[in-house]
Write a protein that holds these residues in place. Structure first.
Motif, mmCIF file in Angstrom:
data_model
loop_
_atom_site.group_PDB
_atom_site.id
_atom_site.type_symbol
_atom_site.label_atom_id
_atom_site.label_comp_id
_atom_site.label_asym_id
_atom_site.label_seq_id
_atom_site.Cartn_x
_atom_site.Cartn_y
_atom_site.Cartn_z
ATOM 1 N N HIS A 50 0.777 -1.238 0.000
ATOM 2 C CA HIS A 50 0.000 0.000 0.000
ATOM 3 C C HIS A 50 0.811 1.292 0.000
ATOM 4 C CE1 HIS A 50 -3.575 -2.417 0.533
ATOM 5 N NE2 HIS A 50 -3.025 -3.007 1.565
ATOM 6 N N ALA A 51 2.100 1.249 0.292
ATOM 7 C CA ALA A 51 2.914 2.461 0.222
ATOM 8 C C ALA A 51 3.083 2.858 -1.243
ATOM 9 C CB ALA A 51 4.268 2.255 0.877
ATOM 10 N N THR A 52 2.942 4.139 -1.520
ATOM 11 C CA THR A 52 2.965 4.623 -2.901
ATOM 12 C C THR A 52 4.236 5.422 -3.176
ATOM 13 O OG1 THR A 52 1.866 6.705 -2.349
ATOM 14 C CG2 THR A 52 0.444 4.792 -2.811
ATOM 15 N N PRO A 74 11.808 3.951 -7.789
ATOM 16 C CA PRO A 74 13.130 3.978 -7.144
ATOM 17 C C PRO A 74 13.325 5.155 -6.190
ATOM 18 C CG PRO A 74 13.327 3.569 -9.500
ATOM 19 C CD PRO A 74 11.912 3.979 -9.250
ATOM 20 N N GLU A 75 12.696 6.287 -6.481
ATOM 21 C CA GLU A 75 12.897 7.488 -5.678
ATOM 22 C C GLU A 75 11.551 8.054 -5.211
ATOM 23 O OE1 GLU A 75 15.345 10.316 -7.642
ATOM 24 O OE2 GLU A 75 16.980 8.899 -8.015
ATOM 25 N N PRO A 76 10.918 7.403 -4.236
ATOM 26 C CA PRO A 76 9.631 7.908 -3.753
ATOM 27 C C PRO A 76 9.789 9.200 -2.974
ATOM 28 C CG PRO A 76 10.418 6.155 -2.336
ATOM 29 C CD PRO A 76 11.360 6.215 -3.493
ATOM 30 N N ARG A 77 8.727 9.984 -2.953
ATOM 31 C CA ARG A 77 8.664 11.139 -2.069
ATOM 32 C C ARG A 77 8.187 10.645 -0.710
ATOM 33 N NH1 ARG A 77 3.511 14.752 -1.441
ATOM 34 N NH2 ARG A 77 4.237 16.304 0.054
ATOM 35 N N ILE A 78 8.974 10.889 0.346
ATOM 36 C CA ILE A 78 8.645 10.372 1.669
ATOM 37 C C ILE A 78 8.635 11.500 2.687
ATOM 38 C CG2 ILE A 78 9.363 8.845 3.548
ATOM 39 C CD1 ILE A 78 10.490 6.959 1.558
ATOM 40 N N GLY A 79 7.597 11.512 3.514
ATOM 41 C CA GLY A 79 7.514 12.413 4.646
ATOM 42 C C GLY A 79 7.525 11.619 5.938
ATOM 43 N N LEU A 80 8.123 12.175 6.958
ATOM 44 C CA LEU A 80 8.179 11.559 8.288
ATOM 45 C C LEU A 80 7.530 12.514 9.285
ATOM 46 C CD1 LEU A 80 11.930 10.411 8.277
ATOM 47 C CD2 LEU A 80 9.929 9.021 7.680
ATOM 48 N N SER A 112 -0.875 21.771 10.624
ATOM 49 C CA SER A 112 -0.680 22.759 9.565
ATOM 50 C C SER A 112 0.755 22.595 9.082
ATOM 51 C CB SER A 112 -0.921 24.176 10.095
ATOM 52 O OG SER A 112 -0.705 25.126 9.085
ATOM 53 N N LEU A 113 0.926 21.713 8.106
ATOM 54 C CA LEU A 113 2.265 21.365 7.651
ATOM 55 C C LEU A 113 2.528 21.922 6.256
ATOM 56 C CD1 LEU A 113 2.428 17.615 8.744
ATOM 57 C CD2 LEU A 113 3.007 19.648 10.071
ATOM 58 N N PRO A 114 3.763 22.346 6.006
ATOM 59 C CA PRO A 114 4.129 22.864 4.684
ATOM 60 C C PRO A 114 4.368 21.723 3.707
ATOM 61 C CG PRO A 114 6.038 22.904 6.112
ATOM 62 C CD PRO A 114 4.891 22.406 6.959
ATOM 63 N N ALA A 115 3.286 20.995 3.373
ATOM 64 C CA ALA A 115 3.442 19.833 2.498
ATOM 65 C C ALA A 115 2.197 19.661 1.637
ATOM 66 C CB ALA A 115 3.677 18.573 3.323
ATOM 67 N N THR A 116 2.400 19.274 0.398
ATOM 68 C CA THR A 116 1.274 18.899 -0.451
ATOM 69 C C THR A 116 0.823 17.496 -0.052
ATOM 70 O OG1 THR A 116 2.822 18.053 -2.101
ATOM 71 C CG2 THR A 116 2.041 20.319 -2.377
ATOM 72 N N PRO A 117 -0.415 17.110 -0.360
ATOM 73 C CA PRO A 117 -0.929 15.801 0.087
ATOM 74 C C PRO A 117 -0.110 14.627 -0.438
ATOM 75 C CG PRO A 117 -2.728 17.222 -0.568
ATOM 76 C CD PRO A 117 -1.464 17.929 -0.989
ATOM 77 N N PHE A 118 -0.186 13.539 0.315
ATOM 78 C CA PHE A 118 0.505 12.298 -0.025
ATOM 79 C C PHE A 118 -0.514 11.276 -0.524
ATOM 80 C CE2 PHE A 118 3.099 14.486 3.059
ATOM 81 C CZ PHE A 118 4.400 14.244 2.663
ATOM 82 N N ARG A 119 -0.058 10.366 -1.356
ATOM 83 C CA ARG A 119 -0.958 9.344 -1.899
ATOM 84 C C ARG A 119 -1.199 8.206 -0.911
ATOM 85 N NH1 ARG A 119 -1.744 10.433 -7.240
ATOM 86 N NH2 ARG A 119 -0.137 11.715 -8.251
ATOM 87 N N SER A 120 -0.327 8.057 0.071
ATOM 88 C CA SER A 120 -0.526 7.041 1.111
ATOM 89 C C SER A 120 0.030 7.562 2.430
ATOM 90 C CB SER A 120 0.144 5.715 0.725
ATOM 91 O OG SER A 120 1.531 5.901 0.459
ATOM 92 N N ILE A 121 -0.609 7.131 3.511
ATOM 93 C CA ILE A 121 -0.188 7.511 4.867
ATOM 94 C C ILE A 121 -0.228 6.256 5.727
ATOM 95 C CG2 ILE A 121 -0.719 8.871 6.921
ATOM 96 C CD1 ILE A 121 -2.013 10.970 5.143
ATOM 97 N N SER A 122 0.836 6.009 6.478
ATOM 98 C CA SER A 122 0.875 4.852 7.373
ATOM 99 C C SER A 122 0.944 5.297 8.827
ATOM 100 C CB SER A 122 2.081 3.956 7.051
ATOM 101 O OG SER A 122 3.293 4.697 7.064
ATOM 102 N N LEU A 123 0.277 4.515 9.683
ATOM 103 C CA LEU A 123 0.283 4.742 11.129
ATOM 104 C C LEU A 123 0.523 3.386 11.789
ATOM 105 C CD1 LEU A 123 -2.473 6.229 9.763
ATOM 106 C CD2 LEU A 123 -2.461 7.332 11.981
ATOM 107 N N LEU A 147 -3.913 15.848 4.548
ATOM 108 C CA LEU A 147 -2.616 15.466 3.987
ATOM 109 C C LEU A 147 -2.716 14.246 3.079
ATOM 110 C CD1 LEU A 147 -0.407 15.918 7.174
ATOM 111 C CD2 LEU A 147 -0.394 17.361 5.125
ATOM 112 N N LEU A 148 -3.933 13.707 2.907
ATOM 113 C CA LEU A 148 -4.123 12.528 2.067
ATOM 114 C C LEU A 148 -4.708 12.936 0.719
ATOM 115 C CD1 LEU A 148 -3.970 9.423 1.959
ATOM 116 C CD2 LEU A 148 -6.365 9.392 2.720
#
Length: 221
Positions: A50-52, A74-80, A112-123, A147-148
């Motif tokens: 499920h990670a995109t 090979p080079e996903p965009r990842i936020g932590l 309120s984060l300086p980020a565009t939405p992500f295609r997947s989020i894990s918890l 953020l999704l």
């Protein structure tokens, strides 16, 4: 960053550098298969499935899953995203090859984060560390919803106290962790988790593996 909720802060404060150095051994190699009866590979499978190519990990631990996940590019965009700066630093270092963006915030507060939405989020193993009952913890999904990406997926795993099979050692360790403030899941149930997810998503998949509930949720309401 907003001032952390003190009770939220208590649940993550244990993750100092010395503790994080033992996390993979204690949690992933020992507790998961032997105490919680949820092999770590089962959770890694969630990431593989499920990670995109644009993924946000919330409650990052040591970054083990992201390090081993088979991303579709090979080079996903990842936020932590985590409240604990030591966890953020450890995970970011581990997956430095992906050049992750880090965010320090309390997920029980509006984000309120300086980020565009992500295609997947894990918890993963986040909810059982948060204070309050499962209904209060459901606010996490509300705060992460902006953020999704539309049509994106939230997935993860949490340890439950009710509605799952718990061995004697699992019950004892959960009691200890709850007493120390590491966990706050004495009132977390499988039915409660399902209700929290179904109120917010039109598609919900839940699988119980030992004490853990593995979930996949799509199509925000």
């Amino acid at each position: 960053m907003q001032a952390p909720n003190l009770s939220t802060h208590a649940g993550q404060a244990i993750y100092a550098p010395r503790t994080l150095a033992l996390y993979d051994l204690v949690v992933l190699r020992l507790s998961n298969p032997l105490i919680w009866h949820c092999p770590t590979q089962r959770i890694l499978n969630l990431y593989d499935q499920h990670a995109t190519d644009s993924h946000l990990d919330v409650g990052v631990g040591t970054g083990w899953y992201l390090d081993r996940c088979r991303f579709p590019v090979p080079e996903p965009r990842i936020g932590l995203l985590d409240l604990n700066p030591d966890s953020l630093a450890a995970a970011a270092k581990r997956i430095a090859r992906y050049r992750p963006q880090t965010f320090r915030a309390d997920v029980l507060e509006p984000l309120s984060l300086p980020a565009t939405p992500f295609r997947s989020i894990s918890l993963t193993y986040l909810l059982h560390c948060l204070p309050g009952d499962i209904t209060r913890k459901g606010a996490v999904f509300d705060h992460l919803a902006p953020l999704l990406w539309s049509g994106g997926t939230m997935f993860g795993a949490t340890l439950l106290s009710d509605g799952v099979e718990r061995s004697g050692p699992a019950r004892a360790l959960m009691r200890l962790y709850n007493r120390k403030g590491v966990f706050a899941n004495e009132a977390d149930s499988l039915g409660g988790l399902r209700r929290v997810l179904e109120r917010r998503f039109r598609q919900v998949e839940l699988e119980v593996v030992g004490c853990a509930a593995l979930f996949v949720a799509r199509d925000l309401r």
